[in-house]
Design an enzyme around this catalytic site. Sequence first.
Site, PDB file in Angstrom:
ATOM      1  N   THR A  77       4.978   4.348   3.059  1.00 34.71           N
ATOM      2  CA  THR A  77       5.466   5.578   3.688  1.00 34.71           C
ATOM      3  C   THR A  77       5.703   5.370   5.180  1.00 34.71           C
ATOM      4  OG1 THR A  77       3.971   6.667   2.127  1.00 34.71           O
ATOM      5  CG2 THR A  77       5.078   8.058   3.733  1.00 34.71           C
ATOM      6  N   GLY A 125       0.840  -1.189   0.000  1.00 33.78           N
ATOM      7  CA  GLY A 125       0.000   0.000   0.000  1.00 33.78           C
ATOM      8  C   GLY A 125       0.875   1.239   0.000  1.00 33.78           C
ATOM      9  N   CYS A 126       0.391   2.313  -0.610  1.00 32.71           N
ATOM     10  CA  CYS A 126       1.223   3.514  -0.703  1.00 32.71           C
ATOM     11  C   CYS A 126       1.390   4.168   0.668  1.00 32.71           C
ATOM     12  CB  CYS A 126       0.665   4.501  -1.726  1.00 32.71           C
ATOM     13  SG  CYS A 126      -1.065   4.952  -1.484  1.00 32.71           S
ATOM     14  N   ASN A 127       0.321   4.200   1.459  1.00 33.26           N
ATOM     15  CA  ASN A 127       0.450   4.723   2.816  1.00 33.26           C
ATOM     16  C   ASN A 127       1.316   3.782   3.657  1.00 33.26           C
ATOM     17  OD1 ASN A 127      -1.405   6.838   2.297  1.00 33.26           O
ATOM     18  ND2 ASN A 127      -3.104   5.470   2.677  1.00 33.26           N
TER      19      ASN A 127
END
Lengths: 342, 342, 342, 342
Positions: free
Chosen positions: D153, D148-150
């Site tokens: 991060t 997932g992109c979140n």
Amino acid sequence: MPHSIAIIGASGYTGAELIRIIATHPSFEIKALAANSKAGQSMAQVFPHLRHLDLPDLVTWEQIDFDQIDLCFCALPHKTSQEVISKLPKSVKIVDLSADFRLRDPEAYKKWYGNEHAAKEMQTEAVYGLTEFYRDDIKAARLVAGTGCNAATGQFLLRPLIAAGVIDLDDIILDLACGVSGAGRSLKENLLHAELSEGTQAYSVGGTHRHLGEFDQEFSAIAGRAVKIQFTPHLAPFNRGILATGYVKGDAEAIHAALSKQYASEPFIEVLPMGETPSTHHVRGSNFVHIGVVADRLPGKTIIVAALDNLFKGSSGQAVQNANLMLGEDETAGLMLAPCFP
Amino acid sequence: MPHSIAIIGASGYTGAELIRIIATHPSFEIKALAANSKAGQSMAQVFPHLRHLDLPDLVTWEQIDFDQIDLCFCALPHKTSQEVISKLPKSVKIVDLSADFRLRDPEAYKKWYGNEHAAKEMQTEAVYGLTEFYRDDIKAARLVAGTGCNAATGQFLLRPLIAAGVIDLDDIILDLACGVSGAGRSLKENLLHAELSEGTQAYSVGGTHRHLGEFDQEFSAIAGRAVKIQFTPHLAPFNRGILATGYVKGDAEAIHAALSKQYASEPFIEVLPMGETPSTHHVRGSNFVHIGVVADRLPGKTIIVAALDNLFKGSSGQAVQNANLMLGEDETAGLMLAPCFP
Amino acid sequence: MPHSIAIIGASGYTGAELIRIIATHPSFEIKALAANSKAGQSMAQVFPHLRHLDLPDLVTWEQIDFDQIDLCFCALPHKTSQEVISKLPKSVKIVDLSADFRLRDPEAYKKWYGNEHAAKEMQTEAVYGLTEFYRDDIKAARLVAGTGCNAATGQFLLRPLIAAGVIDLDDIILDLACGVSGAGRSLKENLLHAELSEGTQAYSVGGTHRHLGEFDQEFSAIAGRAVKIQFTPHLAPFNRGILATGYVKGDAEAIHAALSKQYASEPFIEVLPMGETPSTHHVRGSNFVHIGVVADRLPGKTIIVAALDNLFKGSSGQAVQNANLMLGEDETAGLMLAPCFP
Amino acid sequence: MPHSIAIIGASGYTGAELIRIIATHPSFEIKALAANSKAGQSMAQVFPHLRHLDLPDLVTWEQIDFDQIDLCFCALPHKTSQEVISKLPKSVKIVDLSADFRLRDPEAYKKWYGNEHAAKEMQTEAVYGLTEFYRDDIKAARLVAGTGCNAATGQFLLRPLIAAGVIDLDDIILDLACGVSGAGRSLKENLLHAELSEGTQAYSVGGTHRHLGEFDQEFSAIAGRAVKIQFTPHLAPFNRGILATGYVKGDAEAIHAALSKQYASEPFIEVLPMGETPSTHHVRGSNFVHIGVVADRLPGKTIIVAALDNLFKGSSGQAVQNANLMLGEDETAGLMLAPCFP
């Protein structure tokens, strides 16, 4: 008979927002507008969106005949504000939108703003302008200090919780996104559209933002002990709006109850149903505050969120709300404009 | 005693804008809100920015008791609008915000909208709602057809020039940038933030935009001959605002004089000093129109520019302005809100 | 062996864009970066987005050892640029991104820029840098003058039509929307996010924009007679992109054919199928130009539209394209980056 | 010889970003593009910004001849992805960008995504695609699950701190602002420009965001005990970028040291000097991650901030980075594009 109003610092965004609000206020009449750097210009030149109004041209503040003025809004930069206000006649009521009279303690002022205060005796005279919590004092005040816009947002969330004793006072985090107009009309590279749009970043990280001075003062006073929160503001690519997300330790139901009770009869503050959170979109251009509470998946942890318009409720709307009280008008006069969406 | 107002189509942007305006209108009271697809919901669910208002829940339009309604705003999609309006009791005054009654000629309607009109007899009854030019007819009307938002902008620029005979009627170009809300709350890929922000493009290029039907009808009527303009709209990455840039052949001074004369006593229309041009920033969230005129370096060619807020003056504000006239109120009632800048 | 590159004026947007492009260029190596006002700083301080690159720190241009430099990009403000370039050693090839060497006629330069040119002899030496039309001259040049970004956009649309004789030369209108970065990193109120986002306005209206000097020079040269167009730029709330909408008199099919023929083998210029128009979204961050043609409903009138990225193809990409030619590299080297969407 | 690449789900944003990256990749060649809902269309129709590329038309995934394909990127919605991937021949290497193979535990998958997994045996086969931490496994893998992109991060911030034992594992807060493209090309009212621009709001508040499944899995595995963080994402009005602000208890110097050590030789991850924080502006359109650490004024509390581009490093860039490893190429091939600023 309308009240005669002057605005000093009329060429900045909060000055313009004051005029915008007063344009449809039922009992305020603008008699003088000052902006020393642009004295001689018309408001249509400085703010063409106000050109339909029949406004006086800009003058220097020294040119204002204060005998004719009931109340003066000061929308000057901090430090300049204290110098000007200390010279104004005592017969004039003043709402200051700068940071100069928010902190009652000269040492605290010096710590956060870096200079000796030039009007220390007025620091204690000034009433802190968070209307919903200082209403009676404001009614009787001659000088009211408008709060910081971030400071207002955080206090709407946290004051009732500290007062009700429903959260852990040693572990409060306030993470905040603030719109661009909060930085004023200053010419800085990071405020250019090319550099600010399409992204975000934190600033004043680590507990260095000046509005912490207000949080420390107010929260400690409520709690009767030192309360120091963590606070990280972010600069966000929209013009108006503050969204504050708070992380607290306490029971979500108790927190929601404390907020609901506090604001039950407030005209401008809406506590959303449990589990819903607000958006800055829904308060833009208005004096309203939306507040939400959500229980975290981790027991005993709660997320609280508040949204308001930094220029309106966070600054100029709050100022008019206070002026209404100081002049004996209905507190909501001129302030019921509905938010502008989309 | 306030006028009782109903709004059909209250879940779209023009519906929301009507409510926003009426929220501080001195003599309008909202009695019913209809949106058939969202009937049963509260307005706080559909438009949280209106949650502070004490509004009726959404119903279907068939559920409205029109005996209690003085005036009904219809903010429905075109085609649906004519079907609904033809069934409303004749005792109710109607301001329609759709395209359905703008064109008086059934053939023109069919040409631009592709279908037979379902209420042809009402096409001629309806008064074209460009307030500044149809004021007397609107006062006496039962049914007023709100204009297209682009069509309004172009007409504010061009009607006085055609009437005064100061421009070449065979070479008129209108190049226009329109904000996103003009496309309504429709779910289309090109209206997503990810695809629309940070750029621009033309649409309906080559004379295919439906508002040309209004331009053709109105400009030809004024001129007493066929007048057909070129018109290219662009979709621009902001939510509110139309900027129309017109290229005409005629003397700039004569053009500025014709516009100044026409609008000298209009409360909402500001003709800027010769050589200045307007910005959509300065009319956002208001009923105002700013107009500018500049002589080109090429003799005999003139650039004319108009700015307005498509949702406000271009649609819902115009509708309230017309309703004021139809109900005998001051034309400006509720409409003097100052533009929202920044 | 890579070519050694210097950039003077590396702290502005076109300087940063040059570095961004060269970062993945197969045969250019940056040896020196100058920005006199920020000399001594690292690029990571001035442009943190370039911090991953191993770049030399900023120096003053006088500190550069030009014996080591094959080609120097000058991204300075106009007027400063001519002063600096006139002092550079003749052994260095130069691509100038300023306006200083675009106009060959000293009188034309003085008319549009207001001052006497300080290096008149170099005005005629310089080759006009619109690569697709001056390719052979550029290959042989020592000094190439990058075009204006608006000027490039308009010329991509109009040069082939003037050359082919398919449009009326006395009635050409170019209406243009330009992104913010076109104004550079200058600190002006109207470039602040708070004042620029969410709206648009025209500027330099009436034939006063300096890029008209380039249009006049180039179009008249092609036509063999004076050709003067109308040109209105608008400042639009996005960072990158120019959309030029042209209104011409001529047959749409002939126009489309002339453009298609001209650009048939160009690597960076795409003529869309008849009837389609481009969007700035689809060229953002790239060296590509998209061009569209649509016949108006009025016979004999045609709308032509071009989109490019002002910082890339309109400035720094064009500069690298020219440098490639001047250094004997493949014209497309380093420039095939695909547009960044969304 | 270049590697033959297929992309399934080529009509969404991550599909487009894969093509954009591969457009200048030195050794990848796109052989097939599938998007079942748009099969038969050309990429120029679906994504005009890619029209300069010589790409195959869209087909259905069933039409792809996988004998010709070395590696296939799947950019499908979750749930659809597992169904398609389970039917692909085992000879093809796969990088999945969906959520379907991120969680190894079928129960965890069911808890966060609500349905039984349709290819449970592949859940354990799949390697978690956070390149910097699973490099060796990825090199050997047939199926890699993009993160997932979140989730990416947050992990770049927190993994080194959990591994090094420098923070309190029971009190970790991650507050995050995510750009719009993270929500994909889905047609929802809240993703319209009119509703999303000019403001912000939280979503999935209280620990309900699905990326928490990844955090729980990964952080607990590192710590060897259950680690559950608080996580609040916000939808922010920009297209690309994630800014994650973390609040942790631990010594800022130790935290900065742990991050610096972890990423010392990573090509894409930049740890800023102590006290500096990153901006999404400076990683936009690139594979880079910027990380900053600041000590809070309250002893023992530290703020950590990371920025990346959700479409690039958070999704398609990560996917290409993994594909490079799986195909024996240099890990950075095609990925050194510099960020696009402004």
